[in-house]
Design a protein around this motif. Sequence first.
Motif, PDB file in Angstrom:
ATOM      1  N   ILE A  37      -6.414  -4.527   8.764  1.00 32.43           N
ATOM      2  CA  ILE A  37      -7.154  -4.124   7.566  1.00 32.43           C
ATOM      3  C   ILE A  37      -6.855  -5.068   6.414  1.00 32.43           C
ATOM      4  CG2 ILE A  37      -7.361  -2.290   5.832  1.00 32.43           C
ATOM      5  CD1 ILE A  37      -6.911  -0.266   8.038  1.00 32.43           C
ATOM      6  N   ARG A  38      -5.587  -5.476   6.276  1.00 34.19           N
ATOM      7  CA  ARG A  38      -5.215  -6.376   5.183  1.00 34.19           C
ATOM      8  C   ARG A  38      -5.956  -7.710   5.296  1.00 34.19           C
ATOM      9  NH1 ARG A  38       0.346  -4.997   6.310  1.00 34.19           N
ATOM     10  NH2 ARG A  38       1.032  -3.298   4.962  1.00 34.19           N
TER      11      ARG A  38
ATOM     12  N   VAL B  14     -15.246   0.831   0.216  1.00 35.35           N
ATOM     13  CA  VAL B  14     -13.873   0.523   0.614  1.00 35.35           C
ATOM     14  C   VAL B  14     -13.757  -0.945   1.029  1.00 35.35           C
ATOM     15  CG1 VAL B  14     -12.087   1.011   2.324  1.00 35.35           C
ATOM     16  CG2 VAL B  14     -13.337   2.892   1.248  1.00 35.35           C
TER      17      VAL B  14
ATOM     18  N   LEU C  35      -2.889   4.333   9.964  1.00 28.52           N
ATOM     19  CA  LEU C  35      -2.923   3.284   8.949  1.00 28.52           C
ATOM     20  C   LEU C  35      -1.839   2.255   9.193  1.00 28.52           C
ATOM     21  CD1 LEU C  35      -4.359   2.416   6.317  1.00 28.52           C
ATOM     22  CD2 LEU C  35      -2.621   3.697   5.057  1.00 28.52           C
TER      23      LEU C  35
ATOM     24  N   SER D 148      -9.577  -7.062   4.159  1.00 27.84           N
ATOM     25  CA  SER D 148      -9.821  -6.444   2.853  1.00 27.84           C
ATOM     26  C   SER D 148      -9.525  -7.412   1.732  1.00 27.84           C
ATOM     27  CB  SER D 148      -8.951  -5.201   2.690  1.00 27.84           C
ATOM     28  OG  SER D 148      -7.575  -5.579   2.701  1.00 27.84           O
TER      29      SER D 148
ATOM     30  N   GLN E 226       0.816  -1.209   0.000  1.00 27.46           N
ATOM     31  CA  GLN E 226       0.000   0.000   0.000  1.00 27.46           C
ATOM     32  C   GLN E 226       0.855   1.265   0.000  1.00 27.46           C
ATOM     33  OE1 GLN E 226      -0.699  -2.617   1.957  1.00 27.46           O
ATOM     34  NE2 GLN E 226      -2.624  -3.267   1.023  1.00 27.46           N
TER      35      GLN E 226
ATOM     36  N   VAL F 209      -7.911  -1.871   0.516  1.00 27.10           N
ATOM     37  CA  VAL F 209      -7.030  -0.772   0.893  1.00 27.10           C
ATOM     38  C   VAL F 209      -6.226  -0.264  -0.296  1.00 27.10           C
ATOM     39  CG1 VAL F 209      -5.132  -0.089   2.408  1.00 27.10           C
ATOM     40  CG2 VAL F 209      -6.889  -1.647   3.240  1.00 27.10           C
ATOM     41  N   ASP F 210      -5.786  -1.167  -1.178  1.00 21.22           N
ATOM     42  CA  ASP F 210      -4.980  -0.749  -2.329  1.00 21.22           C
ATOM     43  C   ASP F 210      -5.700   0.308  -3.149  1.00 21.22           C
ATOM     44  OD1 ASP F 210      -3.225  -2.563  -1.439  1.00 21.22           O
ATOM     45  OD2 ASP F 210      -3.236  -3.860  -3.198  1.00 21.22           O
TER      46      ASP F 210
ATOM     47  N   LEU G 299      -2.848  -1.528   9.835  1.00 20.83           N
ATOM     48  CA  LEU G 299      -2.829  -2.096   8.493  1.00 20.83           C
ATOM     49  C   LEU G 299      -2.895  -3.611   8.480  1.00 20.83           C
ATOM     50  CD1 LEU G 299      -2.871  -0.926   5.726  1.00 20.83           C
ATOM     51  CD2 LEU G 299      -0.395  -1.073   5.616  1.00 20.83           C
TER      52      LEU G 299
ATOM     53  N   LEU H  45      -8.328   2.060  -2.199  1.00 24.52           N
ATOM     54  CA  LEU H  45      -8.628   3.220  -1.371  1.00 24.52           C
ATOM     55  C   LEU H  45      -7.483   4.228  -1.437  1.00 24.52           C
ATOM     56  CD1 LEU H  45     -10.127   4.849   0.826  1.00 24.52           C
ATOM     57  CD2 LEU H  45      -8.984   3.383   2.524  1.00 24.52           C
ATOM     58  N   CYS H  46      -6.247   3.752  -1.397  1.00 30.96           N
ATOM     59  CA  CYS H  46      -5.094   4.649  -1.447  1.00 30.96           C
ATOM     60  C   CYS H  46      -5.018   5.402  -2.771  1.00 30.96           C
ATOM     61  CB  CYS H  46      -3.804   3.855  -1.227  1.00 30.96           C
ATOM     62  SG  CYS H  46      -3.663   3.134   0.428  1.00 30.96           S
TER      63      CYS H  46
END
Length: 654
Positions: free
Chosen positions: A558-559, A281, A551, A562, A51, A286-287, A555, A289-290
């Motif tokens: 989240i990973r 999202v 983040l 996601s 990310q 996350v990818d 993260l 989203l960034c």
Amino acid sequence: MNMKTVLLRMTFLAVFLGWLMLWVLLPTKRYKNGWTPVIHSNLNSTYFGVQGTNLLLFTFPMMFIAALGCVYLHVQNKSENINSKSVVTSHRLVFWRRPVLVMAPLGIVTAVELAFAAMFVALLIWSLSNYLYVSFGHLHMHKEGEKVWQAKFRSVSLRLGYVGNICWAFLFFPVTRGSSILPLVGLTSESSIKYHIWLGHLSMILFASHTLGFIIYWAITHQMAQMVEWSQDWVPNVAGEIAIVFAMAMWVTSFPRVRRKMFEVFFYTHHLYALYIFFYVLHVGVDYLCMILPGIFLFLVDRFLRFLQSRERARLLSARLLPCDTVELTFSKTPGLNYNPTSMLFINVPSVSKLQWHPFTVTSNCNMEADQLSVVIKRGGSWSQKLFQQLSSSVEHLEVSVEGPYGPTPISHFLRHESLVMVSGGSGITPFISIIREIIFQSQNASLHNIPRVLLICAFKNSADLTMLDLLLPISGGTPTQISTKMQLQIEAYVTRENEQPSAEAQKLIQTIWFKPGPSDSPISPALGPNNWLWLGAIISSSFVMFLVFLETKLDAIREASPRLGSANAKTSPGSWFYAADRELESLPHQSLVQATKVHFGARPDLKKILLGCEGSDVGVLVCGPRKMRHEVAKICSSGLAENLHLESISFNW
């Protein structure tokens, strides 16, 4: 323009073009197979992993422009000198500001807008074609016995979602009212709201096609169970389906016919954007989203600052009730709050509705009224009806919250022309009130000699609406006793539904209601103080750093969750100017405006004759009112019959 300003502008342009080139290269085979492995090996972050690459390439450039742009705008605001070279340059580019397309539902589209829209559509087509080219070269069969055409159909549906993601990267910039990015390119949130509408429609067409495509694919391949699957290691389909349900509700209620007839439904439904973003999202991960983060992040920062400002109760001083079902609300403000003509103020009256916020044009002038700010509200929908009922009930105090004002950055925008023609219909006169007040103020300045001539063409339905002209001068003590001879003002008022002037006895009176201050009321002040741009830059920078820290700490979790996708008094109405022939002109307090005004009963303005008859090499044409009027004026200015006409349309369509 000094060298530092030039360097900053060149830096902004270089960073922005580099950011755009990344979106151009992203779908290509070379980027995916050649550059992506190298980029990940060199830019892979210890803290952010994969990310980190998207944060650096897609998020950081726009955050850099937003933060540094605040410094640039602060420096620009400190400089009060009008740069003559910038005016000359703008005239060289006059062709690009000329309307080339006037049609519903797009409205009035200039040459530069059409060019950028064409380039954006070309980017979408380029991205989709390259995504499909790369995908069709390496088709993956997701089910045993799946046919090639079915796999291609699935691939097309997936890539439509990818392209919709590009729209999302730009979607939130136009609605970030306190943005530092929009002023850098000469835009305001009010003038660029149509870009948000265009992007919203485009993204919804792409996402709806993406969703429908997958439903069809699952149906023809007998995989309908996928619709209720929440995968832990791939795409959670349910999250995407929930997101599209919220999106469809927002989309359907945003169409003009629904929005105009049921504004409250549109208003409340549009606040589903928070849930839409959340499930979106969860669906894309996350990818992605960034990649679209800058617009969303800046919008959320702006929304938080607006929330802080809206918690304060604004001190409402008075309400001037006009006979034409119009009210002018006057607020107290701090002398340090500066704004420019055509600025907008968002108002919330909790006793009418705790959630609804409505935008209104600021009619006051911060030079003539250093400690007051006024807006005009026309009785129309249910919200304004309830407001009028409260004002008519002898209320002594009214709680009001505000956001803003928001408006254009350069004050010289309307003063650069030799003459100005302002065309208004009904309440469309309100933005011109602030412009005329500014020109009246500038005409008192002995050092300024190039004051534009002003022709105001206003069309009203009834003679009572003529009292709107009373607002051209404020009721405060800072009003000049006589309009300077340097200002050439002519007002042509048309009353379309009455063939003759009514008798003086038929007049209604203007009421001015004065309110008592509440203990929690305070003058309207800048949300971030006098150095608001510097504070905004600091807030953007610090909040982004805090977001990165958050983040990094979250993260891993989240990973895992996601998807892994690449009181009242009355006075005589000044409307009596026009049919009180038995009175002495000197007894009227606004005699200069009376002398400049001519009223036409039972007639409509011949806009083509008036505009084509304008003399001078540089005539600025401003129009605000019904869509039909705006489009008619735009077509006249773009017809090529008069090269000296330069149009600017002001629309109330949100």
